[in-house]
Design an enzyme around this catalytic site. Structure first.
Site, PDB file in Angstrom:
ATOM      1  N   ASN A 144      36.538   1.969  70.115  1.00 35.25           N
ATOM      2  CA  ASN A 144      35.735   1.315  71.155  1.00 35.25           C
ATOM      3  C   ASN A 144      36.673   0.373  71.889  1.00 35.25           C
ATOM      4  O   ASN A 144      37.032  -0.688  71.374  1.00 35.25           O
ATOM      5  CB  ASN A 144      34.571   0.545  70.504  1.00 35.25           C
TER       6      ASN A 144
ATOM      7  N   LYS B  10      36.126  -1.408  74.375  1.00 38.46           N
ATOM      8  CA  LYS B  10      35.463  -2.563  74.995  1.00 38.46           C
ATOM      9  C   LYS B  10      36.001  -2.712  76.431  1.00 38.46           C
ATOM     10  O   LYS B  10      36.357  -1.715  77.047  1.00 38.46           O
ATOM     11  CB  LYS B  10      35.644  -3.816  74.138  1.00 38.46           C
TER      12      LYS B  10
ATOM     13  N   HIS C 160      25.293  -1.879  70.647  1.00 37.84           N
ATOM     14  CA  HIS C 160      26.401  -2.681  70.101  1.00 37.84           C
ATOM     15  C   HIS C 160      25.966  -4.150  70.053  1.00 37.84           C
ATOM     16  O   HIS C 160      25.240  -4.612  70.928  1.00 37.84           O
ATOM     17  CB  HIS C 160      27.653  -2.515  70.977  1.00 37.84           C
TER      18      HIS C 160
ATOM     19  N   GLU D 221      27.435  -6.745  70.807  1.00 38.60           N
ATOM     20  CA  GLU D 221      27.785  -7.513  72.009  1.00 38.60           C
ATOM     21  C   GLU D 221      26.746  -7.282  73.106  1.00 38.60           C
ATOM     22  O   GLU D 221      26.404  -8.186  73.866  1.00 38.60           O
ATOM     23  CB  GLU D 221      29.202  -7.135  72.468  1.00 38.60           C
TER      24      GLU D 221
ATOM     25  N   GLU E  86      27.960  -2.514  61.730  1.00 41.87           N
ATOM     26  CA  GLU E  86      28.957  -3.482  62.199  1.00 41.87           C
ATOM     27  C   GLU E  86      28.448  -4.894  61.944  1.00 41.87           C
ATOM     28  O   GLU E  86      27.696  -5.441  62.766  1.00 41.87           O
ATOM     29  CB  GLU E  86      29.209  -3.305  63.701  1.00 41.87           C
TER      30      GLU E  86
ATOM     31  N   GLY F 178      35.985  -8.521  65.520  1.00 39.25           N
ATOM     32  CA  GLY F 178      37.003  -9.277  66.253  1.00 39.25           C
ATOM     33  C   GLY F 178      37.432 -10.553  65.559  1.00 39.25           C
ATOM     34  O   GLY F 178      38.085 -11.404  66.158  1.00 39.25           O
TER      35      GLY F 178
ATOM     36  N   SER G 164      36.742  -5.337  62.447  1.00 42.71           N
ATOM     37  CA  SER G 164      38.117  -5.667  62.054  1.00 42.71           C
ATOM     38  C   SER G 164      38.776  -4.611  61.169  1.00 42.71           C
ATOM     39  O   SER G 164      39.553  -4.936  60.273  1.00 42.71           O
ATOM     40  CB  SER G 164      38.169  -7.041  61.366  1.00 42.71           C
TER      41      SER G 164
HETATM   42  P1  13P Z   1      37.044  -4.954  66.077  1.00 41.12           P
HETATM   43  O1  13P Z   1      37.584  -3.735  65.371  1.00 41.12           O
HETATM   44  O2  13P Z   1      37.919  -5.457  67.157  1.00 41.12           O
HETATM   45  O3  13P Z   1      36.610  -5.999  65.089  1.00 41.12           O
HETATM   46  O4  13P Z   1      35.698  -4.482  66.834  1.00 41.12           O
HETATM   47  C1  13P Z   1      34.738  -3.802  66.123  1.00 41.12           C
HETATM   48  C2  13P Z   1      33.722  -3.286  67.076  1.00 41.12           C
HETATM   49  O5  13P Z   1      32.926  -4.027  67.603  1.00 41.12           O
HETATM   50  C3  13P Z   1      33.737  -1.855  67.375  1.00 41.12           C
HETATM   51  O6  13P Z   1      32.607  -1.483  68.086  1.00 41.12           O
END
Ligand code: 13P
Length: 251
Positions: A9, A11, A95, A97, A167, A173, A212
């Site tokens: 992903n 982002k 997600h 976010e 997640e 992150g 992560s």
């Molecule tokens: P990270 O791997 O950067 O922690 O992000 C995870 C994520 O949100 C994947 O959708």
């Protein structure tokens, strides 16, 4: 045996030149990965680039979001049919976010899941608890409620060709991964929840871990019985690291 799947992903990262280098490096490295399926979910403007660079390769691509509406006066939105036009195999829905920053509630997430399915796109449904929820022992309740909202709306049969990603919000992150045992416990709870509606669908359901994931930690996480691969953020932007994570899915 469920096939392992690793999805990057990106982002809101990337630019045309960097993406090209990254995608070409991934395609070149893919033969070292083995049996795991691999996909990248890129920002909307780069779907055409992904399609043109990846069409003749085993690397699949997808989007990070979509509209729950089929078409109409929804300025700035992108429909499932548009994603299908650009060859998307996957679309991430719900997600954390999107839920936290853009106010997406369970009903809207369920509608997006349905919209993806209707266009022949495999939704990757994200669920996960915040740190406060984990600390007050609400993890399974929170994740189950997020899952139930979609199961109630679309029916369990729609999960026969869908992916769930667990997640934990506190692991995204932050450099702080769930331990393999913590992740496995939630994955098992998700599978059991789906099995309560249909055991066959639950057995075949790919449940990815995200938060992560790094090459160093991926092997142990992916070795858990109910963990079928990963949804990878930051580490998916570095070809070597992402390929190493994909290789870990085969061990
Ligand atoms: P990270 O791997 O950067 O922690 O992000 C995870 C994520 O949100 C994947 O959708």
């Amino acid at each position: 045996m469920r096939q392992k799947l690793v999805v990057g992903n990106w982002k809101m990262h990337g630019c045309g030149a960097d993406n090209r280098r990254l995608l070409q490096a991934l395609v070149a490295g893919l033969p070292t990965v083995g049996d795991a399926s691999v996909a990248v979910c890129v920002p909307f403007p780069y779907l055409a680039q992904a399609q043109s660079l990846l069409a003749a390769t085993p690397l699949a691509w997808g989007a990070q979001n979509l509209s729950e509406h089929a078409q109409g006066a929804y300025t700035g939105e992108v429909s499932a049919a548009m994603l299908a036009d650009f060859g998307c195999r996957y679309a991430i829905v719900g997600h954390s976010e999107r839920r936290a920053l853009y106010g997406e509630a369970d009903a809207q997430v369920a509608a997006k899941f349905a919209a993806a399915k209707a266009a022949g796109i495999t939704p990757i449904l994200c669920v996960g608890e915040t740190l406060a929820q984990r600390e007050s022992d609400e993890t399974v309740a929170v994740v189950s409620a997020q899952l139930d909202a979609v199961l109630d709306a679309v029916g369990v049969a729609a999960f026969a060709d869908a992916v769930v990603a667990y997640e934990p919000v506190w692991a995204i992150g932050t450099g702080r991964t769930a331990t393999p045992a913590q992740a496995q416990a939630v994955h098992a709870a998700i599978r059991a929840r789906v099995a309560g509606r249909d055991a066959d669908v639950a057995r075949g359901l790919q449940i990815l871990y995200g938060g992560s994931v790094k090459a160093q930690s991926a092997g142990e996480i992916f070795a858990q019985a109910d963990i079928d691969g990963g949804l990878v953020g930051g580490a998916s932007l570095v070809a070597e690291e992402f390929l190493a994570i994909c290789q870990a899915a085969n061990r």
